[in-house]
Design a protein around this motif. Structure first.
Motif, PDB file in Angstrom:
ATOM      1  N   UNK A   1       0.873  -1.162   0.000  1.00 24.63           N
ATOM      2  CA  UNK A   1       0.000   0.000   0.000  1.00 24.63           C
ATOM      3  C   UNK A   1       0.915   1.218   0.000  1.00 24.63           C
ATOM      4  N   UNK A   2       1.082   1.807  -1.164  1.00 22.64           N
ATOM      5  CA  UNK A   2       1.988   2.946  -1.314  1.00 22.64           C
ATOM      6  C   UNK A   2       1.249   4.274  -1.194  1.00 22.64           C
ATOM      7  N   UNK A   3      -0.056   4.205  -1.033  1.00 21.02           N
ATOM      8  CA  UNK A   3      -0.884   5.364  -0.674  1.00 21.02           C
ATOM      9  C   UNK A   3      -0.783   6.549  -1.632  1.00 21.02           C
ATOM     10  N   UNK A   4      -0.397   6.264  -2.878  1.00 22.01           N
ATOM     11  CA  UNK A   4      -0.385   7.286  -3.926  1.00 22.01           C
ATOM     12  C   UNK A   4      -0.956   6.657  -5.197  1.00 22.01           C
ATOM     13  N   UNK A   5      -1.882   7.368  -5.824  1.00 18.88           N
ATOM     14  CA  UNK A   5      -2.431   6.972  -7.121  1.00 18.88           C
ATOM     15  C   UNK A   5      -1.779   7.873  -8.161  1.00 18.88           C
ATOM     16  N   UNK A   6      -0.731   7.425  -8.844  1.00 14.00           N
ATOM     17  CA  UNK A   6       0.121   8.339  -9.596  1.00 14.00           C
ATOM     18  C   UNK A   6      -0.417   8.828 -10.935  1.00 14.00           C
ATOM     19  N   UNK A   7      -1.247   8.038 -11.600  1.00 19.34           N
ATOM     20  CA  UNK A   7      -1.629   8.362 -12.969  1.00 19.34           C
ATOM     21  C   UNK A   7      -3.067   8.879 -13.045  1.00 19.34           C
ATOM     22  N   UNK A   8      -3.363   9.568 -14.121  1.00 22.34           N
ATOM     23  CA  UNK A   8      -4.681  10.193 -14.291  1.00 22.34           C
ATOM     24  C   UNK A   8      -5.817   9.201 -14.132  1.00 22.34           C
ATOM     25  N   UNK A   9      -5.621   7.987 -14.667  1.00 13.97           N
ATOM     26  CA  UNK A   9      -6.701   7.002 -14.640  1.00 13.97           C
ATOM     27  C   UNK A   9      -6.537   5.992 -13.502  1.00 13.97           C
ATOM     28  N   UNK A  10      -5.742   6.373 -12.502  1.00 12.86           N
ATOM     29  CA  UNK A  10      -5.661   5.603 -11.259  1.00 12.86           C
ATOM     30  C   UNK A  10      -6.645   6.131 -10.220  1.00 12.86           C
ATOM     31  N   UNK A  11      -7.447   7.112 -10.603  1.00 12.13           N
ATOM     32  CA  UNK A  11      -8.458   7.690  -9.707  1.00 12.13           C
ATOM     33  C   UNK A  11      -9.755   7.881 -10.482  1.00 12.13           C
ATOM     34  N   UNK A  12     -10.847   8.010  -9.741  1.00 13.66           N
ATOM     35  CA  UNK A  12     -12.152   8.126 -10.401  1.00 13.66           C
ATOM     36  C   UNK A  12     -12.322   9.470 -11.100  1.00 13.66           C
ATOM     37  N   UNK A  13     -11.655  10.527 -10.579  1.00  9.32           N
ATOM     38  CA  UNK A  13     -11.724  11.836 -11.231  1.00  9.32           C
ATOM     39  C   UNK A  13     -10.413  12.571 -11.026  1.00  9.32           C
ATOM     40  N   UNK A  14      -9.621  12.616 -12.056  1.00  9.37           N
ATOM     41  CA  UNK A  14      -8.325  13.303 -11.991  1.00  9.37           C
ATOM     42  C   UNK A  14      -8.512  14.767 -11.593  1.00  9.37           C
TER      43      UNK A  14
END
Length: 267
Positions: A154-167
């Motif tokens: 669990x690195x607790x960072x979503x690095x890319x635009x499509x790693x989250x529901x809304x960039x």
């Protein structure tokens, strides 16, 4: 030879041991890396793991907070429990696993969440997170003809635009702020790590491993983030057979807010 590694922020291993047992029985990874175990070493449910065939354990835990553990069906050699940022937190351990003629150095990480305010000047938790990631630059993807490296957790960072529901909506939310994502990707690339979860997945495709407890219906809203990661040295990437994200585990009874991720290799 096939080989599999799973990673899962379990959010209290003793509380959710029935879920861990179900996962191991149904999926049987060779190695399972757990984060946020939340128990000291002497209270870790070692007997339950051994009963399921996971007789080799490396544990770094503390009461009520943090904690990582790596359990396996094959021998492990403990390499290091590193104290990042000299905080005394149990957030890392590394082991060596012999697989198919190679020695795999396996890092298990639990990166600090960083609190709510993405300003290191007023939020010491966020400062700690940035310093932790900076210190991770020392963890390189070591490999040669007889060895390889894997980093999970669990690195607790979503690095890319499509790693989250809304960039757009999450640019000022901790885990997806530019200061985090840019330093995170610079650290990964500088260490020559391959992001295996994105290796064969189009950039435009959403990937999530975490859904907040705050959502009334997590599945319907589907506001997820990819906070859990699987990286490897360059020489393991060609042997990747596939990555599986067990989304259904988020709907199990009394679940973690993270789901297991399994990487399978042909070595």
């Amino acid at each position: 030879m096939t080989f599999s590694i799973a990673t899962w922020n379990i959010n209290s291993v003793r509380l959710r041991m029935p879920l861990v047992e179900r996962f191991l029985i149904e999926n049987a990874p060779d190695v399972l890396c757990l984060q946020e175990t939340k128990c000291p070493d002497d209270q870790f449910p070692s007997a339950a793991f051994r009963k399921l065939g996971y007789e080799h354990l490396a544990i770094s835990g503390q009461k009520g907070y943090h904690g990582v553990a790596t359990v396996a069906r094959r021998p492990l050699e403990l390499v290091e429990k590193r104290d990042f940022c000299k905080m005394g937190d149990c957030r890392h351990l590394s082991v060596r696993v012999p697989v198919g003629g190679k020695q795999i150095l396996l890092h298990n990480f639990y990166v600090p969440a960083g609190g709510d305010e993405p300003d290191p000047e007023i939020n010491p938790k966020f400062r700690h997170k940035l310093d932790f990631v900076a210190e991770m630059n020392a963890i390189r993807a070591e490999h040669d003809a007889n060895s390889a490296s894997v980093l999970v957790g669990d690195l607790n960072i979503a690095p890319l635009e499509h790693d989250v529901w809304s960039h757009k909506q999450l640019l000022k939310v901790v885990s997806h702020t530019p200061i985090e994502t840019e330093s995170f990707e610079a650290m990964r690339k500088g260490g020559e790590w391959v992001d295996l979860m994105r290796l064969n997945v189009p950039y435009e495709q959403k990937i999530y491993t975490w859904w907040s407890y705050r959502a009334q219906d997590w599945a319907a809203s589907d506001r997820g983030r990819r906070l859990d990661h699987v990286w490897s040295s360059q020489n393991l990437a060609p042997g990747l057979r596939g990555i599986e994200i067990l989304r259904e585990a988020r709907g199990w009874e009394r679940p973690s807010d993270h789901v297991p991720v399994i990487a399978r290799f042909d070595l």
